[in-house]
Enzyme design. Sequence first.
Site, PDB file in Angstrom:
ATOM      1  CG  ASP A 749      11.688  -0.412  -5.892  1.00  0.00           C
ATOM      2  OD1 ASP A 749      10.758  -0.374  -5.071  1.00  0.00           O
ATOM      3  OD2 ASP A 749      12.526   0.485  -6.016  1.00  0.00           O
ATOM      4  CG  HIS A 751       8.798   1.075  -2.720  1.00  0.00           C
ATOM      5  ND1 HIS A 751       9.984   0.398  -2.579  1.00  0.00           N
ATOM      6  CD2 HIS A 751       8.215   1.092  -1.498  1.00  0.00           C
ATOM      7  CE1 HIS A 751      10.127   0.036  -1.310  1.00  0.00           C
ATOM      8  NE2 HIS A 751       9.063   0.435  -0.645  1.00  0.00           N
ATOM      9  CB  SER A 802      15.242  -0.924  -8.009  1.00  0.00           C
ATOM     10  OG  SER A 802      15.222   0.461  -7.738  1.00  0.00           O
TER      11      SER A 802
END
Length: 907
Positions: A749, A751, A802
Amino acid sequence: MRPTASYTALRSLVKERILLLDGGMGTMVQRFNLSEKDFWGHGGNNDILVLSRPDVIESIHLEYLKSGADIIESCTFNSNAISQADYGLQEECYKLNKAGAEVAKKAIEKYEAEFGGKHFVAGSIGPTSKATGMASNVEDPAGRAISFKELSEAYRTQIKGLLDGGADILLIETIFDTLNCKAALYAASKEQEERGIEVPVMLSATISDASGRLLAGQTLEAFWNSVCGYDLFSVGLNCALGAEEMGSHIAEISRIANVFVSAYPNAGLPNPLGGYDETPEGMAGHIEKFAQNGWVNIVGGCCGTTPENIAAMKKAVQGKAPRKIPEIKNITRLSGLEPVDITEQSNFMNIGERNNMAGSLKFAKMVRENNWSEAIQLSISQIENGAQIIDINVDDGMLDSSEKMKHFVNLYVSEPAAAKCPIMIDSSDWKVLVAGMECFPGKGIVNSLSLKEGEEAFLKKAKEVKWMGFALVCMAFDEEGQASSYEKRTVVCKRQYDLLTQKLNFNPCDIFFDPNILSIGTGIAEHADYAKDFIETCKFIKANLPHSHIVGGVSNLSFAFKGNNAIRESMHSCFLYHASRAGMDFGIVNAGMLPIYDDIPIIERDLIEDLIFNKRPDATDRLLAYAESVKERKSENANTHALAWRDLPLAERISHALVKGIDSFVESDAEEARVALGSPLKVIEELLMSGMNKVGELFSQGKMFLPQVVKSARVMKKAVAVLQPYIEAEQKETGARAGKILLATVKGDVHDIGKNIVAVVLSCNNYEIIDLGVMCPAEKILEGVKEHKPDLLGLSGLITPSLAEMSFVAESLSKENFDTPVMIGGATTSALHTAVKIAPSGKQPVVYVQDAGKAVFVAEQLLNKTKRGAFLQENSEKQKKLRDAQNKKEENLAPIEEARKKGLDLF
């Protein structure tokens, strides 16, 4: 195809015990001090010895068999036309491979005649001396030293020779470039089909350094995603690392692969003179840990290893159970340099549409003018704005589209900021699709094939797509033409699904349907049900064609309103809202430009939905009339209309800016709020968090999409930057820290939205924050816990896949006997599901944090010894109720969501 007798025997034996592969061939050859004459004048070319000194190679094989090897490798690592061209022996490759397999087979026959047992020849297939997935010249990033076709043909010759010589296994090893590996797999697939047999195929990749990536840049999981669609016997690692350094990477591949796992490391890391110093006993000690941890099915040695190493390994693994292949859910696995996993719980996936000549005049101009740097930058900007896959279409009747596709994909692969994401190769020309597939090392999507030319052509091309390691979009089109009605769409899609799954054993998770998003509002009566029928078809596909996906080019819907972008964007937003709820999970769309569903005026939304669902015969006329009035109003009062929200109260202005992703005024608004509230912390907790919570709600409801959330996060970051100096000044005045907290976005991930917000909030409350960043593998997080000894660990992830990594991190902490409390945050329901699932499995408390504002409360409770016991008891009771609500169906999040609504939420 029928499995060979050797395959059946091998599969049986590997389930009984850990098998032993042999060790280094080159290491052993050096012991013979051979002369140039022994090499027929080709010194350094060990493979020639199968012809010039077969007695030497046979004796080496026998030594390894006597040391305990179950599998011996043929001396054919470099017996391919590319590598042998260095010696002028490219025409002798078939002969070299056949002889190499025969020598190994002869050694086995001799050994078994005296000692019995069952042993196997693995035909060694090296990576060649050239790469097709990497630039051969830094000044020419699109250039390649060799093509996929040349490479696959060289591998095909090698494989023919190995199989004709009696090899039981095909071992594609020392993989540093996944595209080279795919060329070998393609050749192996074709050869096996031609012979009508199934031969075990082993893959062994090489991790280049401590980063855990292959030399070409892929993570280990991205590599697995790239090859998991092939029929494999095993996957594993060899070379480059010693056993100690290889351990964490073998643990990872053991966790994610649903095939057998092999490990044959070097004898430690090379010393300054290029030798290897690790003793057989030292190396065997590490291999023993592999076995004790249940990571391996096959072990052996690579550079620097000898029969003494294999004998020591045999003792180390004797009596230890082989790894059991884990039950891994069948999901869609795509990859660029990074993995992209799509589960049933994944949010809507955005496919960037701007690298498409048919839909973007800007991109078309770039391609025609060979402005490639800006064309690649267009890909990067889409990824930065939330696109998870990039659609590439260079179809143009005036261009050589195959060459343009090849050039662009090669450039894309050479730019890490783009190459991390998978691609969708989009063309109506099969040659262009092939050109794209031959250049992409990861696992992408081919868009598209149809039944237009009949079943035979459809299956033939689909088989090629599978052999190239791609997922496939099936267009709802058959011999009679494009399917436009619900009845026709469902019949065609069902037919395609049955053909692929029953005739080709195509993984249904790799099947995407495009049931045709067609234009509505055209004034033609036959078009009135197009959108409604598409949505109903989505429901049919999800109910009747399990594990498959639905994709479409959204802009097609509104072509009748070309020139009125405001209405078009509202149409797209309304359509996506309903289609995604019906099962459409991928869209080729610039989602960052769409209005939020709830922000579309009700009258406009009603008119659009009347048209989408064909609720009334005059729906087109009514929307056309409204569209003209909107167009005129916005044209006359554009500036006034755009800034009307600036007259709202301060709190509403900040919320509006966050939800809309408008950063033009947020710095002045943040400063105004700080002065008004008297505290930067209050601005964050009372205003910014309120806006971001609204963003989170809209995202979870499917009314916002990831690119829009990314824009909101940027606004939040800009506002916090204004407040940061004041926060730091207050921290200096408060003195002692409240505690130390380690934060990380887990591997898989990129983000950091939630993590960064939590970091700010906790920092404002005087906690020391150590931020490990994004894409953090478990070993990095464990190292961080060991080094920093935090009071609390926070794990974040925005995308659903994730969350499995969070579970792995928690399990790893438990195995290492850490009791550090863990906070989990992310995609609301799924993150809660993860916390509920893993909480009972480890020693450390696991607490789900619903939003950043509650992170402070959770931290206070966990770090206060007086409050901690009661808090954890309450948390445990809530988690137990949620587990009961799951009814033991881990994949089903609905019961958890229902429980949340009934007040069984966590924190």
